[in-house]
Scaffold this motif. Structure first.
Motif, PDB file in Angstrom:
ATOM      1  N   PHE A 108      -9.598  -2.542  -4.467  1.00  0.00           N
ATOM      2  CA  PHE A 108      -9.148  -2.982  -3.148  1.00  0.00           C
ATOM      3  C   PHE A 108     -10.179  -3.952  -2.575  1.00  0.00           C
ATOM      4  N   ILE A 131      -2.112  -4.941  -0.051  1.00  0.00           N
ATOM      5  CA  ILE A 131      -3.486  -4.897  -0.540  1.00  0.00           C
ATOM      6  C   ILE A 131      -3.720  -5.992  -1.576  1.00  0.00           C
ATOM      7  N   GLU A 145      -6.888  -6.782   2.768  1.00  0.00           N
ATOM      8  CA  GLU A 145      -5.599  -6.273   3.208  1.00  0.00           C
ATOM      9  C   GLU A 145      -5.083  -7.068   4.389  1.00  0.00           C
ATOM     10  N   CYS A 199      -8.588   2.156   1.146  1.00  0.00           N
ATOM     11  CA  CYS A 199      -8.906   1.031   2.038  1.00  0.00           C
ATOM     12  C   CYS A 199     -10.351   1.114   2.516  1.00  0.00           C
ATOM     13  N   TYR A 202      -4.042   5.275   0.918  1.00  0.00           N
ATOM     14  CA  TYR A 202      -4.635   4.739   2.143  1.00  0.00           C
ATOM     15  C   TYR A 202      -6.154   4.896   2.166  1.00  0.00           C
ATOM     16  N   LEU A 257       0.841  -1.194   0.000  1.00  0.00           N
ATOM     17  CA  LEU A 257       0.000   0.000   0.000  1.00  0.00           C
ATOM     18  C   LEU A 257       0.878   1.247   0.000  1.00  0.00           C
TER      19      LEU A 257
END
Length: 151
Positions: free
Chosen positions: A52, A45, A55, A17, A14, A9
């Motif tokens: 996405f 990820i 994770e 996510c 970020y 990532l």
């Protein structure tokens, strides 16, 4: 054709996510971003065609020797798969990736925390060798285990 990748990532991504979990409802979201920027939290990820989906993170230092010991024990954090993609083996793929990564980084032990009522996660972690119980107790969030695996 489905293109599946597990990639590190980038801090500037970020916010993506939030496709996997509700960032606004998670009080630790900013702390985790700070740890990513400092290099203490390595997030990977799972992507399908760039989206996405899941994770998992490796944390070098949690400040808790049950979870991390410098150059020996690394902590698996935030193992999560988007709800509609669960029970398809994605969690296993992420966990296998993290185990290989930790081993390649020179660690000999991995730990993970799991709520006692999270039956699916407990099953997955035991299947991958997280069988040594370092802690069996509770905190303000409920009852949980700290589990360890030698790699």
């Amino acid at each position: 054709m489905k293109i599946i990748k597990i990639e590190p990532l980038k801090p500037e991504e970020y916010d993506k996510c939030s496709n996997i979990w509700n960032m606004k409802a998670q009080p630790l979201a900013q702390k985790w971003l700070d740890e990513i920027k400092k290099g203490n939290r390595l997030v990977y990820i799972y992507k399908i065609n760039g989206e996405f989906i899941g994770e998992g993170a490796l944390v070098l230092d949690t400040g808790d020797p049950d979870y991390t010991i410098k150059n020996q024990r690394i902590y698996v954090s935030r193992m999560i798969v988007k709800k509609e993609y669960r029970n398809q083996g994605i969690g296993s793929e992420i966990l296998e990736f993290l185990i290989k990564k930790a081993k390649n980084m020179g660690f000999s032990e991995m730990t993970i925390g799991v709520d006692k009522d999270n039956v699916n996660a407990l099953h997955l972690y035991k299947k991958y060798g997280f069988t040594e119980i370092l802690f069996d107790g509770a905190d303000e969030y409920g009852e949980y285990f700290k589990l360890m695996k030698r790699i």
